[in-house]
Motif scaffolding. Structure first.
Motif, PDB file in Angstrom:
ATOM      1  N   TRP A   6      35.989  55.374  38.150  1.00  0.00           N
ATOM      2  CA  TRP A   6      37.315  54.780  37.910  1.00  0.00           C
ATOM      3  C   TRP A   6      37.792  55.061  36.488  1.00  0.00           C
ATOM      4  N   TRP A  10      41.299  56.480  35.188  1.00  0.00           N
ATOM      5  CA  TRP A  10      42.168  55.812  34.205  1.00  0.00           C
ATOM      6  C   TRP A  10      42.372  56.658  32.954  1.00  0.00           C
ATOM      7  N   PHE A  17      47.223  55.747  43.054  1.00  0.00           N
ATOM      8  CA  PHE A  17      47.370  54.486  43.805  1.00  0.00           C
ATOM      9  C   PHE A  17      48.383  53.540  43.176  1.00  0.00           C
ATOM     10  N   LEU A  44      40.296  43.595  41.837  1.00  0.00           N
ATOM     11  CA  LEU A  44      40.441  45.019  41.513  1.00  0.00           C
ATOM     12  C   LEU A  44      41.917  45.359  41.290  1.00  0.00           C
ATOM     13  N   SER A  45      42.508  44.669  40.326  1.00  0.00           N
ATOM     14  CA  SER A  45      43.969  44.627  40.217  1.00  0.00           C
ATOM     15  C   SER A  45      44.591  45.823  39.504  1.00  0.00           C
ATOM     16  N   GLU A  65      39.896  43.051  36.933  1.00  0.00           N
ATOM     17  CA  GLU A  65      39.856  44.511  36.791  1.00  0.00           C
ATOM     18  C   GLU A  65      38.833  44.859  35.721  1.00  0.00           C
ATOM     19  N   PHE A  66      37.934  45.822  36.004  1.00  0.00           N
ATOM     20  CA  PHE A  66      36.871  46.075  35.022  1.00  0.00           C
ATOM     21  C   PHE A  66      37.158  47.209  34.058  1.00  0.00           C
ATOM     22  N   ALA A 108      36.760  42.309  33.762  1.00  0.00           N
ATOM     23  CA  ALA A 108      35.426  41.940  34.239  1.00  0.00           C
ATOM     24  C   ALA A 108      35.078  42.708  35.489  1.00  0.00           C
ATOM     25  N   ASP A 109      33.785  42.928  35.678  1.00  0.00           N
ATOM     26  CA  ASP A 109      33.310  43.455  36.949  1.00  0.00           C
ATOM     27  C   ASP A 109      33.459  42.330  37.979  1.00  0.00           C
ATOM     28  N   PHE A 110      34.167  42.625  39.053  1.00  0.00           N
ATOM     29  CA  PHE A 110      34.421  41.603  40.066  1.00  0.00           C
ATOM     30  C   PHE A 110      33.128  40.916  40.514  1.00  0.00           C
ATOM     31  N   ARG A 127      45.096  44.545  47.790  1.00  0.00           N
ATOM     32  CA  ARG A 127      45.718  45.842  48.059  1.00  0.00           C
ATOM     33  C   ARG A 127      44.907  46.894  47.294  1.00  0.00           C
ATOM     34  N   ALA A 128      44.356  47.845  48.066  1.00  0.00           N
ATOM     35  CA  ALA A 128      43.595  48.948  47.476  1.00  0.00           C
ATOM     36  C   ALA A 128      42.355  48.478  46.716  1.00  0.00           C
TER      37      ALA A 128
HETATM   38  C1  LIG Z   1      42.505  51.881  43.991  1.00  0.00           C
HETATM   39  S1  LIG Z   1      42.644  50.964  42.505  1.00  0.00           S
HETATM   40  C2  LIG Z   1      43.751  49.679  43.035  1.00  0.00           C
HETATM   41  C3  LIG Z   1      44.379  48.911  41.915  1.00  0.00           C
HETATM   42  C4  LIG Z   1      45.393  47.871  42.356  1.00  0.00           C
HETATM   43  N1  LIG Z   1      44.867  46.949  43.342  1.00  0.00           N
HETATM   44  C5  LIG Z   1      46.660  48.499  42.848  1.00  0.00           C
HETATM   45  O1  LIG Z   1      47.092  48.173  43.962  1.00  0.00           O
HETATM   46  O2  LIG Z   1      47.257  49.300  42.114  1.00  0.00           O
HETATM   47  C6  LIG Z   1      41.070  50.161  42.395  1.00  0.00           C
HETATM   48  C7  LIG Z   1      40.865  49.486  41.063  1.00  0.00           C
HETATM   49  O3  LIG Z   1      39.657  48.742  41.100  1.00  0.00           O
HETATM   50  C8  LIG Z   1      39.014  48.817  39.853  1.00  0.00           C
HETATM   51  N2  LIG Z   1      37.603  48.480  40.130  1.00  0.00           N
HETATM   52  C9  LIG Z   1      36.705  49.193  40.842  1.00  0.00           C
HETATM   53  N3  LIG Z   1      35.541  48.552  40.936  1.00  0.00           N
HETATM   54  C10 LIG Z   1      35.696  47.367  40.282  1.00  0.00           C
HETATM   55  C11 LIG Z   1      34.855  46.253  40.049  1.00  0.00           C
HETATM   56  N4  LIG Z   1      33.583  46.230  40.483  1.00  0.00           N
HETATM   57  N5  LIG Z   1      35.333  45.201  39.345  1.00  0.00           N
HETATM   58  C12 LIG Z   1      36.610  45.214  38.888  1.00  0.00           C
HETATM   59  N6  LIG Z   1      37.473  46.249  39.065  1.00  0.00           N
HETATM   60  C13 LIG Z   1      37.014  47.314  39.766  1.00  0.00           C
HETATM   61  C14 LIG Z   1      39.281  50.247  39.384  1.00  0.00           C
HETATM   62  O4  LIG Z   1      39.165  50.396  37.987  1.00  0.00           O
HETATM   63  C15 LIG Z   1      40.727  50.430  39.872  1.00  0.00           C
HETATM   64  O5  LIG Z   1      41.642  50.039  38.887  1.00  0.00           O
END
Ligand SMILES: C[S@@+](CC[C@H](N)C(=O)[O-])C[C@H]1O[C@@H](n2cnc3c(N)ncnc32)[C@H](O)[C@@H]1O
Length: 220
Positions: A6, A10, A17, A44-45, A65-66, A108-110, A127-128
């Motif tokens: 990820w 970024w 997405f 995962l925002s 969001e991590f 943070a890591d979810f 979403r996503a």
């Molecule tokens: C496909 S994107 C979707 C972002 C957002 N939900 C959107 O609709 O635009 C997935 C996101 O999850 C984050 N992510 C992935 N694994 C994660 C975790 N374990 N904890 C927090 N965030 C995480 C990634 O950095 C990325 O920003």
């Protein structure tokens, strides 16, 4: 799909997405299904404008969001002012809670955010997030998400439906059966479906025969 995957994403100027406005499913359904007096978990925002939309509508979104680039861009691009608090976790990591009167975003890591940090939620907007994770991680994600749900919770879950032979993901292909299996205590209902084939050059280039975005409501 680890931090490095990820982070590479970024590091680029734009992320495929990320949407330039709030998601149409959220705009259409949130006021029919969610209660403004309750906070909304947005796992995962990313830097999603859905957080802003929820806050503007009078909900209290809690994003997790991590990736620091994503969180910093969300704050800077939307000129948000937040106070912050830091929480140490067992492995030496830190969770940072950015908050103001209208929303909070956890850097943070979810999987490290527990009920002790954010409480439990009656409302989740995914979403996503679920579809961004490969098989085994989805099982861990669903388990962890359930640990953050209050009784009578509702999850709005946005997925992608395509022929699995034609694309490998992410976004990963999720079936209704899998959702039922991952959330066996929930009632799952498909609320809405729309084709994305004409929506973005990225999807056209893949020559897919079908690509639907699907909104599910999971109620407990
Ligand atoms: C496909 S994107 C979707 C972002 C957002 N939900 C959107 O609709 O635009 C997935 C996101 O999850 C984050 N992510 C992935 N694994 C994660 C975790 N374990 N904890 C927090 N965030 C995480 C990634 O950095 C990325 O920003």
């Amino acid at each position: 799909m680890d931090f490095e995957f990820w982070d590479n994403c970024w590091q680029r100027e734009s992320q495929p997405f990320h949407l330039a406005e709030a998601h149409t499913f959220l705009v259409k359904y949130v006021n029919k299904l969610f209660n403004k007096s309750e906070k909304v978990l947005v796992p995962l925002s990313g830097k999603s404008l859905d957080l802003l939309f929820l806050a503007e509508q009078g909900y209290y979104p809690v994003g997790v969001e991590f990736n620091p680039k994503a969180v910093n861009r969300f704050i800077q691009e939307n000129q948000l002012e937040f106070s912050s608090q830091t929480f140490p976790v067992a492995n030496g990591n830190e969770l940072i809670r950015y908050h103001n009167d209208t929303m909070e975003v956890w850097l943070a890591d979810f999987f490290e955010v527990t009920e002790n940090h954010i409480g439990t939620f009656e409302q989740v907007y995914d979403r996503a997030a679920f579809i961004a994770l490969p098989d085994q991680m989805r099982t861990s994600y669903a388990k962890h998400l359930k640990s953050l749900l209050a009784d009578n919770a509702t999850i709005l879950l946005v997925t992608m439906d395509y022929l699995p032979d034609e694309m490998s993901g992410p976004p990963f292909h999720i079936t209704l059966d899998e959702i039922k299996q991952q959330f066996p205590d929930g009632e799952v209902e498909e609320l809405c479906r729309c084709s994305l084939l004409d929506s973005h050059p990225r999807w056209k280039e893949l020559n897919l025969s079908r690509l639907d975005e699907v909104l599910y409501q999971i109620t407990f």
